[in-house]
Scaffold this active site. Structure first.
Site, short mmCIF file in Angstrom:
data_model
loop_
_atom_site.label_atom_id
_atom_site.label_comp_id
_atom_site.label_asym_id
_atom_site.label_seq_id
_atom_site.Cartn_x
_atom_site.Cartn_y
_atom_site.Cartn_z
N ARG A 164 0.84 -1.22 0.00
CA ARG A 164 0.00 0.00 0.00
C ARG A 164 0.87 1.26 0.00
O ARG A 164 0.57 2.24 0.69
CB ARG A 164 -0.94 0.03 1.21
CG ARG A 164 -1.93 -1.11 1.25
CD ARG A 164 -2.96 -1.02 0.12
NE ARG A 164 -4.01 -2.01 0.31
CZ ARG A 164 -3.94 -3.27 -0.10
NH1 ARG A 164 -2.86 -3.70 -0.74
NH2 ARG A 164 -4.95 -4.09 0.10
N SER A 244 -10.39 -0.52 3.58
CA SER A 244 -9.62 -0.76 4.81
C SER A 244 -9.11 0.56 5.33
O SER A 244 -8.49 1.32 4.58
CB SER A 244 -8.42 -1.66 4.52
OG SER A 244 -8.82 -2.90 4.03
N GLU A 346 -4.58 4.02 6.28
CA GLU A 346 -4.35 3.90 4.83
C GLU A 346 -4.77 5.17 4.09
O GLU A 346 -4.04 5.62 3.21
CB GLU A 346 -5.18 2.71 4.31
CG GLU A 346 -4.38 1.65 3.61
CD GLU A 346 -5.26 0.72 2.81
OE1 GLU A 346 -5.93 1.19 1.88
OE2 GLU A 346 -5.29 -0.47 3.12
N1 EPU Z 1 -10.81 -10.51 10.79
C1 EPU Z 1 -11.46 -10.60 12.00
N2 EPU Z 1 -12.34 -9.61 12.34
C2 EPU Z 1 -12.60 -8.56 11.50
C3 EPU Z 1 -11.94 -8.49 10.27
C4 EPU Z 1 -11.03 -9.47 9.91
O1 EPU Z 1 -11.25 -11.52 12.78
O2 EPU Z 1 -13.41 -7.72 11.87
C5 EPU Z 1 -9.90 -11.59 10.39
C6 EPU Z 1 -10.52 -12.42 9.26
O3 EPU Z 1 -11.33 -13.44 9.75
C7 EPU Z 1 -9.32 -12.95 8.53
C8 EPU Z 1 -8.29 -11.85 8.72
O4 EPU Z 1 -8.73 -11.04 9.81
O5 EPU Z 1 -8.84 -14.12 9.15
C9 EPU Z 1 -8.07 -11.01 7.47
O6 EPU Z 1 -9.30 -10.45 7.02
P1 EPU Z 1 -9.63 -10.29 5.45
O7 EPU Z 1 -9.41 -11.56 4.74
O8 EPU Z 1 -10.97 -9.65 5.36
O9 EPU Z 1 -8.50 -9.33 4.89
P2 EPU Z 1 -7.82 -8.02 5.49
O10 EPU Z 1 -6.41 -8.36 5.84
O11 EPU Z 1 -8.66 -7.45 6.57
C10 EPU Z 1 -6.82 -7.18 3.23
C11 EPU Z 1 -6.81 -5.89 2.47
C12 EPU Z 1 -8.12 -5.70 1.72
C13 EPU Z 1 -8.29 -6.86 0.77
C14 EPU Z 1 -8.28 -8.18 1.59
C15 EPU Z 1 -8.31 -9.41 0.71
C16 EPU Z 1 -5.34 -4.41 3.71
C17 EPU Z 1 -5.25 -3.23 4.63
N3 EPU Z 1 -6.57 -4.79 3.40
O12 EPU Z 1 -7.83 -7.06 4.23
O13 EPU Z 1 -8.00 -4.52 0.95
O14 EPU Z 1 -9.51 -6.76 0.05
O15 EPU Z 1 -7.07 -8.27 2.36
O16 EPU Z 1 -7.11 -9.55 0.02
O17 EPU Z 1 -4.31 -4.92 3.27
C18 EPU Z 1 -8.33 -2.19 1.07
O18 EPU Z 1 -7.11 -2.07 1.07
O19 EPU Z 1 -9.10 -1.17 1.10
C19 EPU Z 1 -8.91 -3.51 1.09
C20 EPU Z 1 -10.22 -3.72 1.23
#
Ligand code: EPU
Length: 350
Positions: A164, A244, A346
């Site tokens: 990012r 995010s 972000e």
């Molecule tokens: N989780 C929780 N509680 C929550 C949210 C997440 O326990 O409220 C856990 C989920 O269960 C999962 C882990 O955290 O095990 C990761 O969650 P998720 O797969 O939703 O991905 P993320 O790391 O939260 C990142 C990117 C997203 C992208 C997704 C999928 C960043 C900051 N965010 O989110 O990107 O869509 O992976 O690849 O890197 C964005 O940048 O705006 C964005 C949406």
């Protein structure tokens, strides 16, 4: 060149925060930037480049001249033995571009379907999702230097992409940064002619099991990514948000072991360089933030990493940028107190 005054920005930022641009110029072609720079009043004034407004928090009216990027066009420009080279104007919607690549037989961007924002904003924060980042499919971009008016081209190395992050997020005074200096006008992508699926994400694995499909097509992956995102991320048209709100933090193995000792369930991913990435959404969730609010700013119930505007509607009310930032700071404090980790926002705070 059409110069507009006192332009409402509520519809031009996906948080739908109410604010105005004192001066806004719609950039429909690169030459419009030259016209702005040559203008005796606008030329010397500070500028703010606005794409889809999907990664900003407006904390008041915008005084710098807003350059609203509306350069269009999507085409195949050339090919190499390995890749199709595709180009899109900075003002194209990112998702429309991903859809166009699939419709025209150039798959490879489907894991990044439905990321809000424009093509021109995509390299700034090196957007990514489900195992693919923009830098994995990037060829080059054309930009205009706001100080000199010169057009220049950057390759991937010159963009200094990180998680990012890119050269466009850093100030020139501190480093070789181009923040507030370069306006991206066109972006070119190198999409491999031999398409390979990128799998390995829990959400995608679940879809494969559900559909009993071990080798999805690009179109299937696209449909699944859209469905996954629709299920867990709020549609900005309905509930204002900027995706995010925090980056996923990286810690050392020792720090991670410490946290695991206290919270065995912490979601973490080992990186190639030996560091460990933690799921910021999980950390925020563990601190009990889901569904909490400050004024009209809230933490989304289905994904704690997403802050939302609970009140934005056509009535002109809703969260202020101040409320969003107060909520963000309270989240940072509680995650820091519990885990010793400072979450980094972000979006750009304007
Ligand atoms: N989780 C929780 N509680 C929550 C949210 C997440 O326990 O409220 C856990 C989920 O269960 C999962 C882990 O955290 O095990 C990761 O969650 P998720 O797969 O939703 O991905 P993320 O790391 O939260 C990142 C990117 C997203 C992208 C997704 C999928 C960043 C900051 N965010 O989110 O990107 O869509 O992976 O690849 O890197 C964005 O940048 O705006 C964005 C949406």
């Amino acid at each position: 060149m059409l110069v507009e005054k006192n332009v409402p920005l509520q519809a031009l930022n996906t948080f739908h925060i109410v604010a105005k641009a004192h001066t806004l110029v719609r950039i429909k072609e690169p030459a419009d930037i030259g016209a702005v720079l040559a203008d005796p009043e606008l030329g010397p004034a500070p500028k703010f480049v606005l794409g889809g407004g999907s990664n900003i928090v407006l904390t008041g009216d915008v005084k710098p001249v807003v350059l609203k990027m509306e350069i269009k066009g999507m085409r195949l420009v050339s090919e190499t033995a390995r890749d199709w080279i595709l180009e899109a104007g900075a003002g194209e919607s990112w998702h429309d571009f991903v859809t166009w690549t699939l419709d025209n037989g150039y798959p490879g961007l489907e894991n990044m379907a439905m990321i809000p924002g424009t093509v021109g904003a995509a390299p700034v924060q090196n957007i990514g999702a489900y195992g693919v980042e923009l830098q994995d499919r990037f060829d080059a971009l054309d930009a205009i230097d706001l100080h000199t008016g010169q057009t220049f081209t950057l390759n991937a190395a010159q963009c200094a992409f990180g998680y990012r992050d890119s050269v466009f997020k850093h100030c020139g005074l501190q480093s070789m940064g181009l923040k507030d200096r370069a306006v991206i006008v066109r972006v070119r992508f190198a999409v491999p002619k031999i398409w390979k699926t990128v799998l390995g994400y829990a959400d995608i694995d679940k879809k494969m099991a559900e559909h009993q499909c071990r080798q999805p097509t690009a179109r299937q992956l696209f449909d699944w990514v859209c469905a996954i995102r629709r299920a867990k991320l709020p549609d900005p048209e309905v509930i204002g948000n900027a995706g995010s709100f925090f980056k996923n933090p990286t810690v050392t193995q020792e720090q991670c072991a410490d946290i695991i000792a206290r919270d065995p369930k912490v979601v973490h991913y080992r990186m190639d360089d030996g560091s460990v990435k933690l799921a910021a959404g999980w950390l925020i969730d563990a601190c009990g933030w889901k569904g909490k609010t400050v004024g009209q700013a809230g933490v989304y119930e289905k994904q704690a990493l997403v802050l939302v505007n609970r009140g934005a509607g056509s009535d002109g009310n809703g969260a202020t940028g101040g409320e969003v930032m107060t909520l963000a700071k309270a989240i940072q404090t509680s995650v820091y107190e519990r885990f010793g980790i400072l979450l980094e926002p972000e979006p750009v705070v304007v």
